[in-house]
Design an enzyme around this catalytic site. Structure first.
Site, mmCIF file in Angstrom:
data_model
loop_
_atom_site.group_PDB
_atom_site.id
_atom_site.type_symbol
_atom_site.label_atom_id
_atom_site.label_comp_id
_atom_site.label_asym_id
_atom_site.label_seq_id
_atom_site.Cartn_x
_atom_site.Cartn_y
_atom_site.Cartn_z
ATOM 1 N N ASP A 107 0.836 -1.188 0.000
ATOM 2 C CA ASP A 107 0.000 0.000 0.000
ATOM 3 C C ASP A 107 0.880 1.250 0.000
ATOM 4 O O ASP A 107 1.882 1.302 0.726
ATOM 5 C CB ASP A 107 -0.871 -0.036 1.263
ATOM 6 C CG ASP A 107 -1.913 1.055 1.299
ATOM 7 O OD1 ASP A 107 -2.825 1.014 0.462
ATOM 8 O OD2 ASP A 107 -1.812 1.955 2.156
ATOM 9 N N GLU B 126 1.502 0.264 -4.904
ATOM 10 C CA GLU B 126 1.013 1.546 -5.411
ATOM 11 C C GLU B 126 2.203 2.492 -5.513
ATOM 12 O O GLU B 126 2.776 2.872 -4.491
ATOM 13 C CB GLU B 126 -0.011 2.143 -4.449
ATOM 14 C CG GLU B 126 -1.320 1.392 -4.378
ATOM 15 C CD GLU B 126 -2.288 2.088 -3.423
ATOM 16 O OE1 GLU B 126 -3.388 2.452 -3.857
ATOM 17 O OE2 GLU B 126 -1.953 2.278 -2.243
#
Ligand code: CA
Length: 654
Positions: free
Chosen positions: A344, A373
């Site tokens: 993340d 990400e």
């Protein structure tokens, strides 16, 4: 001259102060035994707290409530650590630690390295990990996902554990839990498979599960609560609310292992969504109570920075947090047989740490799947050149980034509900689709100045890119199409959804799908459903019966991709050489030929066309020998073939 030198020295000192924090003087612990070392006759506890002047271990009979039955002083040890050795068999005893800094005692907190905890993760648990292994665990192996297990062979399916089974239509007994997702042969009222059996039926290779480490936002003493779980508390402990008994620290571990074991036996690999970029708590977190400030980045004024928009950001470049991240992912792979990680807000982490993690994990599991990400949710004090953001993807070794270029190219900006994409008629996105098809690699026919976001190809290999059109964040695809194109009737919107999925599953790179979209899952227009409960998030398995033709179509795309390496080229060079776009097509139309023979495909040539316009398109094509790859009707006319409005056509020659 003297004045100039003085200036220079002052300047150098200021620069050094900016890059060196007081934390750089903290000793680094080089051992690998932080946390609990359990033994039947003696357990050893070690924590790192270099500025403490005293430390204590507190032991409890219960995981929640009541006082400690004994307090053990910890002894100062090497490299800033504190150690307590406690005689006897401490199995099933709960514990916390606290430290004294500047004469003040910290809160009693869990050991950050804790591997088991009581309800709500307030106290760590002494355990023998062998007691948590389900029968046959030592024989559990990760299934192959292709002949060669290359990253580009992966078809990832993203799902939330509770969403998967909590709906009354799931036919699952232990709804919303690890155990429920391990139930096989579950069906909806019409007899269609649900849960794990549905995943097998679809043919995807990897199940990416939203966070299942111990997170903060769900009260484990209650039922019916909901959260995605992007708010970590105990990184190395499974979340209690997915267990059938959160009060017993061993049950959640055993049930998670059983779920992974069943996935593996069903031919599916498991990817863990990890959130090392921030912690749910800041001042009160176990990290910050034990070593104030150290684990988090600060702004120039000394206040905590917040590149995650969650209140804080961790400091992966500091050796002891880098070590924590590395040892944490290693633990999940070794103890739980995890097959991949999704990081993340990976753009918060530094490149050196991510490459250390990737190198280390690839040594012990060469076909592990790593992606993240490549962005942040705010400004970070660590220079962007040092962070694992999308534009630095070429500097990452064996880690992919999500391509927001193809995601928003297909359906329109996630930040603007009204914006449309290629699959919903925005012809300006045509070049973004081509850039997505080549997985953000350099290609002589892709004109970067016309791509929506990136102006340079950022991938050196298709294995560095996740090709997708949606995930748990923002509007789910079916809602996005309806919200951005309200005048389209349902039949048209179904065609748009199928076109979007066709682009994802025929593009180069690593395919990534979001749970339930294959049968038109909706979140009732809710843009950010992280805490919106089951009524918005639960997967309604009746949709599988209602929209059977749609998921059957997606299933056929998955089968096509798995059968044909032409869609899964391994190098940027192969893509640049063996993927040729048709030129001079109308805006809103993309067509290209894949040289299957050159990349070992049984199909000598493959031709793919996407039509993101409202009218049928007739594209020049010699008729000789071409067959339709899917059950798509073929129409020819004067040396042209028809690509239907809001549709696609895939042809091949043997
Ligand atoms: Ca929890």
């Amino acid at each position: 001259m003297k004045k100039y030198l003085l200036h220079l020295i002052v300047l150098l000192m200021v620069q050094q102060a900016a890059t060196q924090t007081p934390f750089s003087r903290y000793p680094v612990y080089t051992g690998s035994d932080l946390g609990l070392q359990y033994g039947e006759r003696e357990s050893v506890f070690r924590i790192w707290s270099p500025t403490a002047t005293a430390a204590q271990l507190q032991l409890y009979r219960e995981g929640w409530g009541g006082d400690s039955y004994t307090v053990v002083p910890m002894e100062s040890s090497v490299q800033g650590t504190w150690v307590a050795k406690v005689k006897g068999n401490l199995k099933n005893v709960f514990y916390t630690v606290r430290v004294q800094i500047n004469g003040q005692w910290s809160d009693a907190v869990t050991d950050p390295y804790a591997r088991a905890a009581g309800i709500n993760g307030k106290r760590a648990l002494v355990l023998d990990l062998k007691d948590t292994n389900p029968p046959g665990w030592e024989r559990d192996i990760s299934p192959a996902f292709s002949a060669t297990n290359q990253p580009t062979d992966a078809i990832v399916y993203e799902m939330h554990i509770r969403d998967a089974t909590i709906h009354s239509s799931s036919g699952v007994q232990q709804k919303g839990t690890f155990a429920g997702l391990a139930e096989l042969n579950t069906r909806n009222a019409a007899g269609e498979t649900t849960g794990l059996s549905h995943l097998k039926e679809m043919g995807v290779t990897h199940i990416h599960l939203l966070p299942f480490y111990d997170y903060n936002s769900v009260d484990e003493t209650q039922t019916g609560q909901y959260n995605w779980g992007y708010d970590p508390v105990n990184y190395n402990v499974p979340e209690g609310s997915y267990s059938t008994n959160a009060a017993d620290g061993l049950t959640r571990i055993r049930e998670l292992k059983q779920m992974i074991q069943t996935f593996h036996a069903s031919g599916l690999r498991v990817v863990m969504d990890v959130v090392y970029n921030h912690t749910a708590l800041l001042d009160k977190s176990n990290f910050n109570q034990l070593v104030p400030g150290y684990y988090y980045r600060q702004k120039a004024d000394g206040s905590f920075s917040d590149a995650t928009a969650c209140g804080n950001e961790t400091a992966s470049e500091r050796p002891m947090f880098r070590k924590f991240m590395l040892e944490s992912v290693l633990y999940w792979v070794k103890e739980y047989h995890i097959d991949g990680f999704r990081f993340d807000l990976m753009g918060v982490h530094d490149i050196e740490t991510m490459n250390l993690i990737a190198d280390t994990l690839h040594k012990i599991k060469p076909d592990i799947l790593l992606y993240g990400e490549g962005w942040t949710a705010g400004e970070s004090p660590l220079p962007e050149s040092e962070r694992a953001v999308k534009k630095n993807a070429h500097l990452l070794k064996g880690i992919a980034v999500f391509s927001d270029d193809i995601r928003d190219g297909i359906k329109g900006s996630v930040f603007n509900i009204a914006d449309r994409g290629f699959a919903t008629g925005k012809t300006a996105n045509t070049e973004s689709i081509k850039f997505g098809v080549v997985a953000a690699c350099a290609h002589p026919q892709v004109h970067m100045d016309a791509v929506n976001y990136s102006k340079v190809p950022y991938a050196k290999s298709p294995a560095q890119v996740i090709s997708y059109c949606e995930c748990h964040d923002n509007n789910i695809l079916w809602d996005k199409i309806a919200l951005s194109f309200p005048e389209a009737d349902e039949a048209t919107r179904v065609r748009m959804q199928q076109l979007a999925y066709t682009i994802v599953l025929t593009s180069q790179g690593i395919s990534f799908l979001h749970a339930g979209s294959e049968f038109l899952r909706s979140k009732k227009g809710e843009e950010n459903s992280y805490n919106k409960g089951d009524s918005i998030n639960a997967i309604d398995w009746q949709l599988k019966t209602i929209h059977k033709p749609v998921w059957r179509y997606v299933q056929s795309l998955i089968r096509l991709r798995k059968a044909h390496p032409a869609f899964r080229m391994r190098t940027a060079e192969a893509i640049a050489r063996h993927l040729r776009f048709a030129e001079n097509l109308p805006a809103g139309v993309v067509a290209y030929t894949l040289d299957g023979a050159a990349v070992g495909d049984a199909w000598k040539q493959v031709w793919v066309a996407y039509n993101g316009t409202a009218t049928d398109q007739w594209l020049p094509m010699e008729r000789g020998g071409w067959k339709a790859a899917l059950e798509q009707g073929l129409q020819w006319q004067e040396g042209k073939v028809r690509v239907p409005a809001w549709g696609s056509l895939i042809l091949y020659r043997e």
